[in-house]
Write a protein that holds these residues in place. Sequence first.
Motif, PDB file in Angstrom:
ATOM      1  N   CYS A 145      -4.343   4.675   5.556  1.00 36.24           N
ATOM      2  CA  CYS A 145      -3.401   3.808   6.276  1.00 36.24           C
ATOM      3  C   CYS A 145      -4.098   2.938   7.308  1.00 36.24           C
ATOM      4  O   CYS A 145      -3.465   2.479   8.272  1.00 36.24           O
ATOM      5  CB  CYS A 145      -2.338   4.662   6.980  1.00 36.24           C
ATOM      6  SG  CYS A 145      -1.523   5.902   5.951  1.00 36.24           S
ATOM      7  N   SER A 153       0.585  -0.209   5.345  1.00 33.58           N
ATOM      8  CA  SER A 153       1.439   0.755   4.646  1.00 33.58           C
ATOM      9  C   SER A 153       2.694   0.072   4.108  1.00 33.58           C
ATOM     10  O   SER A 153       3.282  -0.791   4.772  1.00 33.58           O
ATOM     11  CB  SER A 153       1.849   1.885   5.608  1.00 33.58           C
ATOM     12  OG  SER A 153       2.807   2.725   5.011  1.00 33.58           O
ATOM     13  N   CYS A 164      -0.501   5.056   1.342  1.00 35.37           N
ATOM     14  CA  CYS A 164      -0.365   5.531   2.726  1.00 35.37           C
ATOM     15  C   CYS A 164       0.825   6.485   2.881  1.00 35.37           C
ATOM     16  O   CYS A 164       0.641   7.626   3.318  1.00 35.37           O
ATOM     17  CB  CYS A 164      -0.256   4.348   3.686  1.00 35.37           C
ATOM     18  SG  CYS A 164       0.133   4.807   5.387  1.00 35.37           S
ATOM     19  N   ASN A 188       0.838  -1.198   0.000  1.00 32.91           N
ATOM     20  CA  ASN A 188       0.000   0.000   0.000  1.00 32.91           C
ATOM     21  C   ASN A 188       0.876   1.253   0.000  1.00 32.91           C
ATOM     22  O   ASN A 188       1.207   1.818   1.043  1.00 32.91           O
ATOM     23  CB  ASN A 188      -0.933  -0.003   1.218  1.00 32.91           C
ATOM     24  CG  ASN A 188      -1.814   1.238   1.274  1.00 32.91           C
ATOM     25  OD1 ASN A 188      -1.971   1.948   0.274  1.00 32.91           O
ATOM     26  ND2 ASN A 188      -2.378   1.510   2.439  1.00 32.91           N
ATOM     27  N   GLU A 226       5.340   1.418   4.101  1.00 33.86           N
ATOM     28  CA  GLU A 226       6.414   1.824   5.021  1.00 33.86           C
ATOM     29  C   GLU A 226       6.840   0.649   5.903  1.00 33.86           C
ATOM     30  O   GLU A 226       7.953   0.626   6.428  1.00 33.86           O
ATOM     31  CB  GLU A 226       5.941   2.976   5.901  1.00 33.86           C
ATOM     32  CG  GLU A 226       5.655   4.258   5.143  1.00 33.86           C
ATOM     33  CD  GLU A 226       4.774   5.200   5.951  1.00 33.86           C
ATOM     34  OE1 GLU A 226       5.229   6.318   6.254  1.00 33.86           O
ATOM     35  OE2 GLU A 226       3.639   4.818   6.280  1.00 33.86           O
TER      36      GLU A 226
END
Length: 909
Positions: free
Chosen positions: A584, A589, A556, A553, A591
């Motif tokens: 998010c 995410s 996000c 994703n 990340e």
Amino acid sequence: MKNTVSIRALALAGASIALLPQAALAQDAGTQEPAAAAEASPETTGPVIVVTAQGREQSLADVPVAVSAVSGELLEKSGTNDIRELNQVAPSLLVSSTGNEANGSARIRGIGTVGDNPGLESSVAVFVDGVYRSRSGNALSELGPIDRIEILRGPQGTLGGRNASAGLISIYTAPPEFETSGYGAFTYGNYDAIRVEGGINVPLGQTVAARVDGVYFKRDGFYNDVNNDTTVNNRDRYLVRGQLLFEPSDTLSFRLVGDYSKKDEACCAATFVQTDFAPLARMSPGLDTFARPEGGPPLTSTENPIIPIMIALGQDPRALNQGTFNRDIYVTPGRTYEGATEDYGVSGELNWDLGGVSLTSITAYREYSNTQASDTDYTQVDIIYRAPGDFAGAREFKTFSQELRLQGSAFDDRLDWLVGGYYANEKLEVRDNLRFGDQYGTFAACRIALAINPALANPAAENCLGPNVAALDGTLTGTPAFGPATPAILAAINNLGSISDLGSTGDIYNQTSKNFALFTHNIFHITDTVDLTLGLRYTNETKDFDAQFNNDNTICPTNRALLGGLLGVPALAPLAGGIISLSCQGNSSSELDGVTLSDTRDEDEFTGTAVLSWKPTPDLLLYGSYSRGYKAGGFNLDRSALSSPVAFDPDTIDVGSLQFAEETVDAFEIGAKYSTRQFGLSVAAFRQEFSNFQLNTFNGSFYLVQNINACSTDLGGADRDASATTGACAPEDVQPGVIAQGVELEASLNPVPDLAFTMGLTYSDTSYEDNLIGDDSGAPLDPALRLLPGDNLSNAPEWVATSSVSWTPELTPGGLRGLVFFNARLTDDYNTGSDLLYGKEQDSYFIVNGRVGVTNIAGRFSIEGWVQNLFDKDYTQIAFNTPFVAPQQTFSAFLAEPRTYGITVRGEF
């Protein structure tokens, strides 16, 4: 919910006790510890009950132990195939299942572990043949032939292997015998239910006996998936169990048990809550963006602004207009609830009389695995899902356990002593592939559009604005709606609208738990009628945790970079935070892609019990007890718990935020038991004080785990407000946050050999204290839990009555016998949601099961007709916030089973 029970409910309770006493159930009330066994004596009309609740065989009438013992014969009459059906025979017990049967929850005296998070251990532990099952949901499968089941009430802090803070269910399967025998049974019921069971027992010489049992069960589901032309909550399962019993002498025996079970089933669907379930429609103050006035339209009415959005995105209106208990469901086409479960293991129990000292050893290894795909939003709109496969909400347990006990007597039998040790090594792996669906982005963008101006929402456009964006970008008015930040906000909305089939590509959580304990349990016979029991246990628990996240994703972090600077602008922070949160959700995410975390927690705890008992007459026992129980802390196996999506910082991930502390309980009880051959009566009054109570609740976006305590000073209502920063307590003022107190009454009557009655009544006020806080440091309570202070716990009815009657008349001399068996359970009203939101309250209900037939045909056969939920009563197991459909705007519910009925033919030799 803390108000008194209705007059109607009390009247029904009285009627259920008077008219449908609860049959042939050997029950007793007292303190806590494991195990009981019931045996029928042919020379008497009543049961002679032998218990091992204190680690040694004793008459139940002599033991101050809170235990309900259910015989195998009773279980057969009541049609009990898994632990959920024990609800009908034990008023202090409530077993339910929710979004995944692997995490079914058992509650005793209103206390249990809530939710589908495998990181939390069960408040009510389950043992099968002395072997701990890692979670109580593991016992939601076929049990096969059972010798007896014991239900222990209150904390189990000394004996019984694993600690349990609320109680224990101990299941004893039918053992091998030194006589050749066999049996078979065939059942057919509605929903095309077919159940086949059979087994054989053979002696293999003078010292070895073997037994093999098998069960196969298949049935259509209770829900009709209209879009995918299938049923959900079906049954397709089997069990095989083999045993060997080796008895080379009168002083030595060894029992080896191996079993394997498999389930390939679709579970678990839910329906929308309507006014037929929540007629008052009281909404939760300060928590709702759409509040329906009392008596107004249902939450699925188009007056709720989110509902027209859902319909425009493809939600069939029939799902929104039908009643709560209409079992047609409208799942996203192509999505499924299919799952698979495997459970197998081997155990060996050694009992050896060494001459004055007895040794017991129980060694076991078990593996359990479950995967469960799901249309996780329970709507036709494709919002969030788990695809079938090895990562579909998977959990796997591998458990080795070893228990040793030595016991004997001293001082001319004035002291019965017992010492022992326990070790368990449990490896848990959780895998998940939760992903946003194809329509999530548009749906989430529409939630933003509704928050800005409902007139702008256009679900036909990917960003839910389309041409209406002109009202925001300044094209129409000449003034951008959000000033200089308008381009960034509109770009973020466009990004949000583009989220489609993104999220987890395979998250993995691993947890290794090592538990060892030393314990002693001793009975001092002060006089011939007065006993003092003292027990103590030391437990050490170590949990090693690691996790690896994989996620695609990218929207996000993009939106976090676009809008992060606006979080400090008061006028724009709510809108910017809302867009980031929806981009998010659950900390989904990129990340986190490739990120690993690890942590360790170690805890030590002393628990135990003290009981003073007195038998003024041979038939009467009086006692008072204190016990301390414990349930281990652990890790919340859910990445969403790392922080809120808005506050999440991938550079400073706090793995410690996943931890929750151990739960402890101090329990006090006084009671009296009167027991004769024909009649038994027990009364017990109890109070249990829980510190660091482990609460797991779903708030509509993620699972929140919090330790609940209370503050001895007045917080001035700060625990009931919307702020996460108000309502702190000084550490020295922290006190227990959950109190369970009440009275239990149980009775049995056996007036003649073929007629038996029993009955039970439990009053339990299981509630949160006022002035709640979030942990033992005094941190504020999470705002999502603001309705808890001063109210009852979820799924904790104050009043429960159970009753039954069993009549087995002789129809021909020495031949045919009849069978008439009915049992009933009346349950007071209670809230089914762990956050206690209004609209999740279940009214009182009355369930009756029955079985009528003819047995002992030619000395070998029987035929019986049976019915469960005779009056087809509609009620729910759990109501919850419909995931992602805006918190507190709509509710969904997992329904209890409807009426089932059928016919069973049995034969034996």
